[in-house]
Design an enzyme around this catalytic site. Structure first.
Site, PDB file in Angstrom:
ATOM      1  N   ASP A  21      25.210  26.605 -10.280  1.00 42.17           N
ATOM      2  CA  ASP A  21      24.284  27.741 -10.421  1.00 42.17           C
ATOM      3  C   ASP A  21      24.673  28.884  -9.474  1.00 42.17           C
ATOM      4  O   ASP A  21      25.228  28.654  -8.397  1.00 42.17           O
ATOM      5  CB  ASP A  21      22.858  27.256 -10.113  1.00 42.17           C
ATOM      6  CG  ASP A  21      21.799  28.210 -10.661  1.00 42.17           C
ATOM      7  OD1 ASP A  21      22.155  29.125 -11.419  1.00 42.17           O
ATOM      8  OD2 ASP A  21      20.616  28.028 -10.311  1.00 42.17           O
ATOM      9  N   HIS A  38      30.452  34.544 -14.409  1.00 41.28           N
ATOM     10  CA  HIS A  38      30.754  33.351 -15.207  1.00 41.28           C
ATOM     11  C   HIS A  38      32.262  33.094 -15.246  1.00 41.28           C
ATOM     12  O   HIS A  38      32.707  31.944 -15.216  1.00 41.28           O
ATOM     13  CB  HIS A  38      30.192  33.489 -16.624  1.00 41.28           C
ATOM     14  CG  HIS A  38      28.688  33.537 -16.656  1.00 41.28           C
ATOM     15  ND1 HIS A  38      27.903  32.604 -16.024  1.00 41.28           N
ATOM     16  CD2 HIS A  38      27.829  34.430 -17.209  1.00 41.28           C
ATOM     17  CE1 HIS A  38      26.629  32.900 -16.203  1.00 41.28           C
ATOM     18  NE2 HIS A  38      26.550  34.011 -16.909  1.00 41.28           N
ATOM     19  N   LEU A 132      40.231  10.184 -13.208  1.00 46.27           N
ATOM     20  CA  LEU A 132      38.941  10.851 -12.978  1.00 46.27           C
ATOM     21  C   LEU A 132      38.286  11.093 -14.339  1.00 46.27           C
ATOM     22  O   LEU A 132      38.951  11.555 -15.263  1.00 46.27           O
ATOM     23  CB  LEU A 132      39.189  12.202 -12.290  1.00 46.27           C
ATOM     24  CG  LEU A 132      37.987  13.136 -12.166  1.00 46.27           C
ATOM     25  CD1 LEU A 132      37.116  12.720 -10.986  1.00 46.27           C
ATOM     26  CD2 LEU A 132      38.440  14.584 -11.966  1.00 46.27           C
TER      27      LEU A 132
END
Ligand code: IPE
Ligand code: IPE
Ligand code: MG
Length: 247
Positions: A21, A38, A132
Site C-alpha cells: 500500500d 503504481h 520460492l
C-alpha cells in the site's frame, strides 16, 4: 551482490504476505500522477522478491489489487491492469531462472484478456519450480474468496457433517499454500482491508509507515527480525509461564 545487507535474522517466517500500500501517496508527495506510483510500486516487486529468496522465505504473497479497488477511477484501473500485464511479461523469465513458482489468488474474471493470458502463461511456465512460491493476489478479496469456497463446497455435495476447518481450507484459493506467518502492511494503515481473512487467523502483523515503492530489502529484514522476537502462542500459555514454579 546480496540484496540483504545485514546478517539474516535467525527465525525466518515460512510464508510472508505483503499488503503493498501507498503507491498513490508516494506519487502525490512528488507531484506525480498516481499511476507513476503504481509503476514504481510494481518495479519494487522484483527487488523484494529477490530479497525474500535470499532471506530463505519460501512463500511470498503480494497483494496488488483488491476486489474493492474496482471502485477507483477507470483510468487508474486501466493503468494498473496494463502495468501488471507488462511486468509479468517482463519479469517471468528472470523469476523462472531464479526458481520461483508463480501463482495467483483471486479471480481472473473481469481482467483484460492479455493480462489474464500473461498470468496463466507465467503460472504454466514456472509450475515445476520450488525455490520460492510467489503468489500474486490480484483481484483478490477475502470475503469473495469465502463466498466462492462455500458455493464450491455446496456444489461438491458436502454434507453438514463433512464441513470442518480443513474442508473449508480445501476450497479456498490458498488450498495449496500454508497460512501466512507474517503479514506486512506498508503506508501506515492499520487494517486488513479484506485480505486473507481466514488465513490470517494466527499471522503476526507488522505495520510500517514506509510507502510501498520505498520499502526495501532492509525493511523486509526489519520485519522478519521483529517476527523473530514475537512469541506465537496459538492460544496456549507461554512456555515461560508453564515453567515458572510459582505459576
Ligand atoms: C496500493 O497503493 C496499490 C493498490 C491498492 C492498487 P494505493 O494506490 O492504495 O496508494 P495510496 O493508499 O492511495 O497511497
Ligand atoms: C489494499 O489497499 C489493497 C492493496 C494494497 C492491493 P487499499 O489502499 O485499497 O486499502 P484501503 O482502501 O485504504 O483500505
Ligand atoms: Mg491505499
Amino acid at each position: 551482490m546480496s540484496a540483504v545487507p545485514n546478517a539474516p535474522p535467525a527465525t525466518i517466517p515460512h510464508h510472508v504476505a505483503i499488503i503493498m500500500d501507498g503507491n498513490g501517496r508516494w506519487a502525490a508527495q512528488r507531484g506525480l500522477p498516481r499511476i507513476e506510483g503504481h509503476e514504481r510500486g510494481t518495479d519494487n516487486i522484483r527487488r523484494i522478491t529477490f530479497a525474500a529468496g535470499e532471506l530463505g522465505i519460501k512463500c511470498l504473497t503480494l497483494w496488488a489489487f483488491s476486489t474493492e479497488n474496482w471502485r477507483r477511477p477507470p483510468d487508474e484501473i486501466r493503468g494498473i491492469m496494463r502495468i501488471l500485464g507488462e511486468v509479468i511479461l517482463r519479469e517471468t523469465e528472470e523469476l523462472h531462472r531464479q526458481g520461483a513458482q508463480l501463482r495467483h489468488i483471486g479471480s481472473l474474471d473481469g481482467l483484460p484478456d492479455d493480462t489474464r493470458r500473461a498470468v496463466l502463461e507465467a503460472i504454466e511456465l514456472t509450475k515445476a519450480n520450488n525455490k520460492l512460491v510467489l503468489t500474486l493476489a490480484f483481484n483478490y478479496g477475502g470475503r469473495q474468496e469465502m463466498v466462492e469456497a462455500i458455493r464450491a463446497l455446496v456444489a461438491a455435495g458436502l454434507t453438514a457433517d463433512e464441513i470442518d476447518e480443513p474442508a473449508i481450507a480445501r476450497f479456498l484459493y490458498t488450498r495449496d499454500l500454508p497460512d501466512p506467518d507474517l503479514i506486512v502492511r506498508t503506508s501506515g494503515e492499520h487494517r486488513m482491508s479484506n485480505f486473507l481473512l481466514w488465513q490470517a487467523a494466527y499471522a503476526e502483523l507488522f505495520f510500517t509507515p514506509i510507502l510501498w515503492p520505498d520499502f526495501g530489502p532492509d525493511d523486509l529484514c526489519a520485519a522478519v527480525a521483529e517476527f523473530g522476537r514475537r512469541e506465537r502462542r496459538f492460544g496456549r500459555v507461554s512456555a515461560e509461564l508453564v515453567s515458572d514454579p510459582t505459576a
